[in-house]
Design an enzyme around this catalytic site. Structure first.
Site, PDB file in Angstrom:
ATOM      1  N   ASP A   1       0.875  -1.164   0.000  1.00 56.47           N
ATOM      2  CA  ASP A   1       0.000   0.000   0.000  1.00 56.47           C
ATOM      3  C   ASP A   1       0.923   1.227   0.000  1.00 56.47           C
ATOM      4  O   ASP A   1       2.118   1.116   0.267  1.00 56.47           O
ATOM      5  CB  ASP A   1      -0.940  -0.013   1.215  1.00 56.47           C
ATOM      6  CG  ASP A   1      -2.108   0.954   1.029  1.00 56.47           C
ATOM      7  OD1 ASP A   1      -2.075   1.762   0.068  1.00 56.47           O
ATOM      8  OD2 ASP A   1      -3.060   0.916   1.833  1.00 56.47           O
TER       9      ASP A   1
HETATM   10  C1  BGC Z   1      -4.857   3.509   0.155  1.00 54.82           C
HETATM   11  C2  BGC Z   1      -5.011   2.521  -0.977  1.00 54.82           C
HETATM   12  C3  BGC Z   1      -4.864   3.241  -2.298  1.00 54.82           C
HETATM   13  C4  BGC Z   1      -3.522   3.936  -2.333  1.00 54.82           C
HETATM   14  C5  BGC Z   1      -3.255   4.680  -3.638  1.00 54.82           C
HETATM   15  C6  BGC Z   1      -3.583   4.329   0.025  1.00 54.82           C
HETATM   16  O1  BGC Z   1      -3.570   5.374   0.933  1.00 54.82           O
HETATM   17  O2  BGC Z   1      -4.851   2.831   1.377  1.00 54.82           O
HETATM   18  O3  BGC Z   1      -6.246   1.876  -0.895  1.00 54.82           O
HETATM   19  O4  BGC Z   1      -4.996   2.334  -3.350  1.00 54.82           O
HETATM   20  O5  BGC Z   1      -3.467   4.876  -1.273  1.00 54.82           O
HETATM   21  O6  BGC Z   1      -4.023   5.803  -3.726  1.00 54.82           O
END
Ligand code: BGC
Length: 783
Positions: free
Chosen positions: A276
């Protein structure tokens, strides 16, 4: 004919296999040609344009990847000298999140469809509907030049206050896994990839980078891993996103047990794992590579440097880095980018909006309908629409689960579009209040909003005489209540899970005034997650749970209220009577250790937190049913304008051998066409191990049944469906004894049941010892 088909299938399989083998050999050849710097650059991506991250234009080794699709969450680095293109990764679960306006191009916009949120998708219980949506969603991803969509998200909705619950499907892993698999299969059928997330036990937003989920192996296997297991096995997602949190003391992205032993060795996952989007660069990148976390997002120059140094000083075997690169390359080779796909930037947004409306209608849940208050009657022309939310629909949640959509149809607009008259005095009062409130809060950028969200506008209490006047001149009242939430924060109890005093008084006063005129009152809930409903539900005559239904929401809600469409959604989450009834109420969002606090790259405080999943496997209905705690609305519940009968149940055998088939017929006994969801629960013997009183194992939704029409449904129950996880034996075992197969219209409204017997214990699967907690957990043990 049969032989000819078999022959074609075999040839296709051979072609697929040879294509795969071809990719693999090409990947290996490619890796032989890559320098160490290029490999280390490939495994650390690029995304946020924040200090210290790989957001700046590329250096000498790597190709320019700037802004191929503005607003996408990230990319991988290209290696132009070897023909390796950049992969574009974009959020998210409710639509393609890209910028709608691009620098230097004021002549056009790049809006994306806002699909209904995942909680609504789960409430359809309709995998065929999800597949239809997935193909359209996939085409939109493809047409906008995105290679991988960062979706679906399938964490378990462990607690109603979870800030991202709207992005997730259900409290149940069988619903979550099957919905995710339907979406992944259909999106990927178009030739783009998915990233199922957030793997795993990431069930709260508070201190999300620094929290440690502490749970037993059984709870992990049966509840939190199960949905991912189903999705991986049924749909082969191209990628998986590891979560921010620790699981029993080890970060998900550093977790060999999770990413290699379970995911790859046991489940056979072939794709790549990415992190993530890490805003705290505190993880050990060598350990991440070794664990099988191939791609670090959004990527920092420090990561690349650390990996190069680790190979040079022997801390990281280059063969491991080669494997990480190989898995990334194998995905790149399948991508539209590698095929040099000339994307149109022109998806069929009109058609997609219509599909999103149909899906929205399929997943809304009719919670209450006293004396057939709904659908509207023929002479219900003038609607008194109360609640600010009636004039500003919440299409979906905030953060990376949000979408830049061209428009959102409010309920007010939906009623207008369908030819109803919205009471003008009430409308004017709300619209002028809303415009005054908006003027107080200038619009913020995505990041400003993420860090410091604009407080929601408080509902407004109309004067008594306005309500009384509307009750005389109007035909029916509709009160719309809205809730919004999103990543980085969990929801609150007061004025969020519980209604505010204004909202309660509004429902009470409008109900009294309209009932005094012998007129009906309907509450519409435009919410992303569960709220308290028991204390006010007696006031209105009907309650329609519209969830956050995407950009066509107002039109979809109107079609259900008017009876143009018959409601057929059912709850995939329980609505408890009160928050204290929730089994994780005392352990959510966890115990903080403030002395060890740090600050993330966006300036937000992160406090190490321990989250003890003491309720164990007793999440949602598994708890309420087993412990006889009556909820306000149970899992699986939902009304229709039709009434259905269940009958003709037959089991293929009364003794379980390899599987059992159950058939049953569902008949529509009303004058309106409708669809019904049938839920298959199993009650298993608890001689050796405590078990929930019922567990969902399968489900299906009928087609649209005409009045009097029946449909026969068939369900196949396998040995895996009977098995529980025995920690001491590291095995899934089905215990000998009597099983009851129950067919429910909800988890408590059981319409048919039949027993069968399993003569001897059956070891269904032996697995590895993995993810064991290092502390004792005082888990619930059934009763
Ligand atoms: C979130 C993800 C997301 C990623 C990219 C993160 O903060 O937890 O779900 O895909 O950002 O935007």
């Amino acid at each position: 004919m049969k032989n000819a088909i078999a022959c074609i299938v075999t040839m296709l399989n051979i072609l697929c296999l040879s294509a795969q083998t071809n990719y693999q050999s090409t990947a290996k050849e490619m890796i032989r040609k890559m320098t160490l710097e290029e490999k280390a650059t490939l495994v650390s991506g690029k995304g946020m344009k924040l200090p210290g991250m790989n957001g700046q234009p590329a250096g000498s080794v790597v190709g320019a990847t700037e802004d191929k699709v503005p607003g996408a969450a990230g990319t991988t680095f290209a290696v132009p000298r070897l023909g390796i293109p950049t992969l574009v990764l974009s959020d998210g679960p409710a639509g393609v999140r890209i910028d709608s306006v691009r620098k230097g191009n004021s002549s056009r916009t790049y809006y994306a469809t806002a699909w209904p949120v995942a909680t609504l998708l789960a409430s359809t219980w309709d995998t065929a509907m999800i597949k239809k949506m997935g193909v359209a969603f996939g085409n939109e991803i493809h047409d906008y030049g995105v290679d991988i969509i960062l979706a679906p998200a399938l964490n378990i909705q462990r607690n109603p206050l979870g800030g991202r619950n709207f992005e997730y499907y259900s409290e149940d892993p069988v619903v979550s896994g099957n919905m995710a698999a339907a979406l992944v299969n259909s999106i990927q059928s178009v030739g783009v990839g998915t990233s199922i997330k957030h793997f795993v036990a990431n069930n709260a937003e508070t201190n999300r980078y620094t929290s440690n989920s502490i749970l037993s192996e059984r709870t992990l296997r049966e509840i939190y891993l199960k949905g991912f297991e189903i999705a991986v096995k049924k749909s082969n997602p191209w990628t998986i996103m590891s979560s921010y949190n620790k699981i029993n003391g080890t970060y998900a992205s550093e977790n060999y047990d999770l990413l290699t032993t379970i995911l790859r060795k046991e489940w056979g996952f072939k794709g790549l794992v990415m992190t993530d989007w890490d805003f705290i660069d505190g993880k050990d990148h060598v350990v991440q590579m070794k664990a099988g976390n191939d791609l670090l997002m959004p990527g920092t120059p420090n990561q690349t440097k650390a990996i190069i140094e680790a190979v040079k000083n022997g801390k990281l075997d280059e063969n491991i880095l080669n494997e990480n690169c190989e898995r990334i390359l194998n995905i790149i080779f399948q991508s539209p980018a590698y095929k040099n796909y000339k994307f149109s930037d022109n998806p069929d947004l009109k058609q997609h909006a219509q599909i999103s409306k149909t899906v929205a209608e399929d997943g809304m849940v009719l919670l209450k309908n006293n004396e057939d208050a709904l659908p509207f009657k023929k002479d219900d022309h003038t609607i008194a629409l109360f609640g600010i939310n009636g004039y500003e629909l919440i299409a979906g949640g905030t953060g990376s689960g949000d979408v830049n959509k061209a428009y959102t149809i409010s309920l007010e607009r939906g009623l207008d579009n369908a030819g109803y008259k919205v009471d003008a005095d009430v409308r004017n009062m709300y619209t002028s209040y809303l415009s005054d409130e908006h003027a107080k809060h200038p619009k913020k950028s995505f990041f400003q909003e993420l860090m410091n969200p604009t407080p929601p506008i408080k509902d407004y209490m109309p004067a008594e005489d306005l309500i009384n006047k509307a009750a005389v001149s109007g035909d029916i009242a509709v009160i719309s209540i809205g809730r919004n939430s999103g990543e980085t924060r969990d929801r609150k109890l007061e004025d969020d899970f519980n209604l505010s005093d204004t909202e309660r008084t509004l429902i009470k006063n409008v109900s009294n005034a309209f009932h005094a005129q012998h007129k009906k009152v309907v509450v519409v809930l435009n919410i992303g997650g569960v709220i308290e409903a028991a204390s006010w539900r007696d006031d209105p005559d009907a309650i329609l749970l519209a969830w956050q239904p995407g950009q066509e929401g107002g039109n979809a809600i109107t079609d259900l209220l008017s009876g143009k469409v018959n409601p057929s959604g059912k709850l995939a989450v329980t609505f408890p009577v009160k928050y204290d009834d929730v089994p994780s109420a005392k352990t959510f969002p966890g115990k903080e250790f403030p002395a060890q606090a740090t600050t993330d790259m966006m300036g937000m405080k992160q406090i190490p937190t321990e989250v003890s999943y003491n309720e164990g496997i007793y999440v949602g209905y598994r708890y309420y049913n087993t412990y006889h705690v009556k909820p306000a609305y149970e899992f699986g519940y939902g009304l229709s304008y039709s009434k259905f009968t269940y009958g003709n149940m037959k089991l293929s055998s009364s003794t379980f051998n390899k599987n059992i088939t159950a058939t049953l017929a569902i008949t529509n006994n009303e004058k309106v066409p409708g669809k019904e969801v049938a839920e298959i629960y199993i009650s298993a013997p608890s001689t050796n191990l405590d078990k929930p009183s019922e567990e969902l194992k399968a489900f299906a939704k009928t087609k649209l049944l005409k009045p009097g029409e029946s449909q026969t449904l068939t369900f196949n129950i396998t040995a895996a469906d009977l098995a529980s996880f025995y920690t001491n034996k590291e095995a899934w075992i089905a215990d000998a004894g009597k099983y009851t197969l129950k067919v429910g219209a909800s988890s408590t409204d059981i319409r048919l049941s039949a027993d069968f017997n399993l003569p001897t214990d059956m070891v269904v699967e032996k697995v590895h010892k993995a993810l064991a907690p290092q502390v004792d957990i005082n888990e619930l043990k059934g009763n």
